[in-house]
Motif scaffolding. Structure first.
Motif, mmCIF file in Angstrom:
data_model
loop_
_atom_site.group_PDB
_atom_site.id
_atom_site.type_symbol
_atom_site.label_atom_id
_atom_site.label_comp_id
_atom_site.label_asym_id
_atom_site.label_seq_id
_atom_site.Cartn_x
_atom_site.Cartn_y
_atom_site.Cartn_z
ATOM 1 N N LYS A 114 8.932 21.722 41.455
ATOM 2 C CA LYS A 114 9.621 22.664 40.571
ATOM 3 C C LYS A 114 10.555 21.694 39.613
ATOM 4 C CE LYS A 114 12.658 26.696 40.874
ATOM 5 N NZ LYS A 114 13.535 27.234 41.689
ATOM 6 N N GLY A 115 10.317 22.112 38.253
ATOM 7 C CA GLY A 115 11.202 21.698 36.973
ATOM 8 C C GLY A 115 10.466 20.174 36.629
ATOM 9 N N MET A 116 9.266 19.800 37.165
ATOM 10 C CA MET A 116 8.819 18.424 36.863
ATOM 11 C C MET A 116 7.771 18.482 36.080
ATOM 12 S SD MET A 116 10.851 16.366 38.514
ATOM 13 C CE MET A 116 10.134 14.709 39.008
ATOM 14 N N LEU A 117 7.319 17.389 35.311
ATOM 15 C CA LEU A 117 5.990 17.463 34.764
ATOM 16 C C LEU A 117 5.021 16.891 35.437
ATOM 17 C CD1 LEU A 117 7.388 16.668 30.858
ATOM 18 C CD2 LEU A 117 6.495 18.974 31.961
ATOM 19 N N ASP A 118 3.687 17.274 35.331
ATOM 20 C CA ASP A 118 2.631 16.722 36.144
ATOM 21 C C ASP A 118 1.819 16.043 35.086
ATOM 22 O OD1 ASP A 118 0.149 16.539 37.586
ATOM 23 O OD2 ASP A 118 0.098 18.260 38.268
ATOM 24 N N ALA A 119 1.586 14.541 35.303
ATOM 25 C CA ALA A 119 0.958 13.778 34.419
ATOM 26 C C ALA A 119 -0.538 14.074 34.288
ATOM 27 C CB ALA A 119 0.969 12.381 34.933
ATOM 28 N N PHE A 120 -1.241 14.538 35.184
ATOM 29 C CA PHE A 120 -2.646 15.226 35.064
ATOM 30 C C PHE A 120 -2.456 16.303 34.147
ATOM 31 C CE2 PHE A 120 -6.114 18.140 36.066
ATOM 32 C CZ PHE A 120 -7.166 17.342 35.809
ATOM 33 N N ARG A 121 -1.603 17.437 34.507
ATOM 34 C CA ARG A 121 -1.616 18.232 33.564
ATOM 35 C C ARG A 121 -1.412 18.166 31.999
ATOM 36 N NH1 ARG A 121 0.145 23.791 36.724
ATOM 37 N NH2 ARG A 121 -1.558 23.507 38.408
ATOM 38 N N GLU A 122 -0.452 17.271 31.962
ATOM 39 C CA GLU A 122 -0.076 16.744 30.573
ATOM 40 C C GLU A 122 -1.215 15.951 29.686
ATOM 41 O OE1 GLU A 122 3.002 17.478 29.095
ATOM 42 O OE2 GLU A 122 3.016 18.764 30.684
ATOM 43 N N ARG A 123 -1.920 15.003 30.529
ATOM 44 C CA ARG A 123 -2.783 14.058 29.812
ATOM 45 C C ARG A 123 -4.053 13.942 30.325
ATOM 46 N NH1 ARG A 123 -0.913 14.854 25.403
ATOM 47 N NH2 ARG A 123 0.983 13.723 24.934
ATOM 48 N N GLY A 124 -4.331 14.736 31.652
ATOM 49 C CA GLY A 124 -5.962 14.500 32.082
ATOM 50 C C GLY A 124 -6.774 15.696 31.606
ATOM 51 N N THR A 125 -8.074 15.588 32.161
ATOM 52 C CA THR A 125 -8.837 16.450 31.741
ATOM 53 C C THR A 125 -9.821 16.813 32.771
ATOM 54 O OG1 THR A 125 -10.446 14.660 31.203
ATOM 55 C CG2 THR A 125 -8.969 15.345 29.245
ATOM 56 N N GLY A 126 -10.278 18.086 32.682
ATOM 57 C CA GLY A 126 -11.287 18.633 33.511
ATOM 58 C C GLY A 126 -10.869 19.067 34.955
ATOM 59 N N PHE A 127 -11.421 18.724 35.961
ATOM 60 C CA PHE A 127 -10.806 19.286 37.411
ATOM 61 C C PHE A 127 -10.730 17.706 37.979
ATOM 62 C CE2 PHE A 127 -11.841 20.005 41.889
ATOM 63 C CZ PHE A 127 -10.721 21.151 42.089
ATOM 64 N N GLU A 128 -9.621 17.358 38.729
ATOM 65 C CA GLU A 128 -9.191 16.261 39.039
ATOM 66 C C GLU A 128 -9.343 16.447 40.546
ATOM 67 O OE1 GLU A 128 -9.404 13.164 39.596
ATOM 68 O OE2 GLU A 128 -7.618 12.593 38.239
ATOM 69 N N ARG A 129 -10.072 15.423 41.395
ATOM 70 C CA ARG A 129 -10.141 15.254 42.728
ATOM 71 C C ARG A 129 -9.575 13.931 43.029
ATOM 72 N NH1 ARG A 129 -16.097 16.783 42.135
ATOM 73 N NH2 ARG A 129 -15.847 19.251 41.868
ATOM 74 N N THR A 130 -8.508 13.961 43.913
ATOM 75 C CA THR A 130 -7.792 12.495 44.202
ATOM 76 C C THR A 130 -8.057 12.342 45.542
ATOM 77 O OG1 THR A 130 -5.830 13.364 45.001
ATOM 78 C CG2 THR A 130 -5.718 12.898 42.586
ATOM 79 N N TYR A 131 -8.708 13.123 46.544
ATOM 80 C CA TYR A 131 -9.007 12.760 47.884
ATOM 81 C C TYR A 131 -10.492 12.537 48.043
ATOM 82 C CZ TYR A 131 -9.345 13.108 52.885
ATOM 83 O OH TYR A 131 -9.793 12.942 54.159
ATOM 84 N N LYS A 132 -10.952 11.554 48.416
ATOM 85 C CA LYS A 132 -12.254 11.151 48.345
ATOM 86 C C LYS A 132 -12.847 11.184 49.735
ATOM 87 C CE LYS A 132 -11.805 6.929 47.005
ATOM 88 N NZ LYS A 132 -12.268 5.586 46.657
ATOM 89 N N GLY A 133 -12.105 11.799 50.942
ATOM 90 C CA GLY A 133 -12.656 12.048 52.379
ATOM 91 C C GLY A 133 -13.694 13.150 52.277
ATOM 92 N N PRO A 134 -13.613 13.627 53.547
ATOM 93 C CA PRO A 134 -14.635 14.650 53.894
ATOM 94 C C PRO A 134 -14.417 15.601 53.363
ATOM 95 C CG PRO A 134 -13.710 13.845 55.924
ATOM 96 C CD PRO A 134 -13.057 13.036 54.813
ATOM 97 N N PHE A 135 -13.483 16.233 52.620
ATOM 98 C CA PHE A 135 -13.178 17.354 51.811
ATOM 99 C C PHE A 135 -12.681 17.034 50.589
ATOM 100 C CE2 PHE A 135 -12.327 18.680 56.248
ATOM 101 C CZ PHE A 135 -13.100 19.876 56.559
ATOM 102 N N PRO A 136 -13.785 16.464 49.574
ATOM 103 C CA PRO A 136 -13.383 15.786 48.460
ATOM 104 C C PRO A 136 -12.898 16.892 47.324
ATOM 105 C CG PRO A 136 -15.656 15.824 48.423
ATOM 106 C CD PRO A 136 -15.055 16.423 49.848
ATOM 107 N N ASP A 137 -12.672 18.060 47.443
ATOM 108 C CA ASP A 137 -12.455 18.939 46.197
ATOM 109 C C ASP A 137 -10.827 19.281 46.300
ATOM 110 O OD1 ASP A 137 -14.994 19.167 45.324
ATOM 111 O OD2 ASP A 137 -15.297 20.861 46.417
ATOM 112 N N PHE A 138 -10.233 18.412 46.910
ATOM 113 C CA PHE A 138 -8.653 18.370 46.718
ATOM 114 C C PHE A 138 -7.808 17.372 45.740
ATOM 115 C CE2 PHE A 138 -9.739 20.101 50.918
ATOM 116 C CZ PHE A 138 -9.191 21.460 50.936
ATOM 117 N N ARG A 139 -6.745 17.858 45.117
ATOM 118 C CA ARG A 139 -5.864 17.019 44.590
ATOM 119 C C ARG A 139 -4.830 16.984 45.438
ATOM 120 N NH1 ARG A 139 -2.530 16.779 39.327
ATOM 121 N NH2 ARG A 139 -2.151 19.109 39.385
#
Length: 67
Positions: free
Chosen positions: A3-28
């Protein structure tokens, strides 16, 4: 936590980001956040590192005050 912070991915990332590479990879679940007194000028994620999370990198700089 974000809350009240800037998210680097939303500011400069593109597309749909997935940061977890485990069994459920559709999560940031990893975030790079900063206060609004800073601005994000670049964001990049790297999947080719060992582990179940991507490596995240962002560059921040002091934001200019607009009056």
């Amino acid at each position: 936590l974000s809350k009240g912070m800037l998210d680097a991915f939303r500011e400069r990332g593109t597309g749909f980001e997935r940061t977890y590479k485990g069994p459920f990879p559709d999560f940031r679940i990893d975030y790079l956040l900063c206060s609004k007194q800073y601005a994000c000028s670049s964001y990049k994620s790297y999947a080719d590192v060992p582990g179940d999370h991507k490596l995240l990198r962002a560059t921040f700089h002091k934001a200019e005050v607009v009056q």
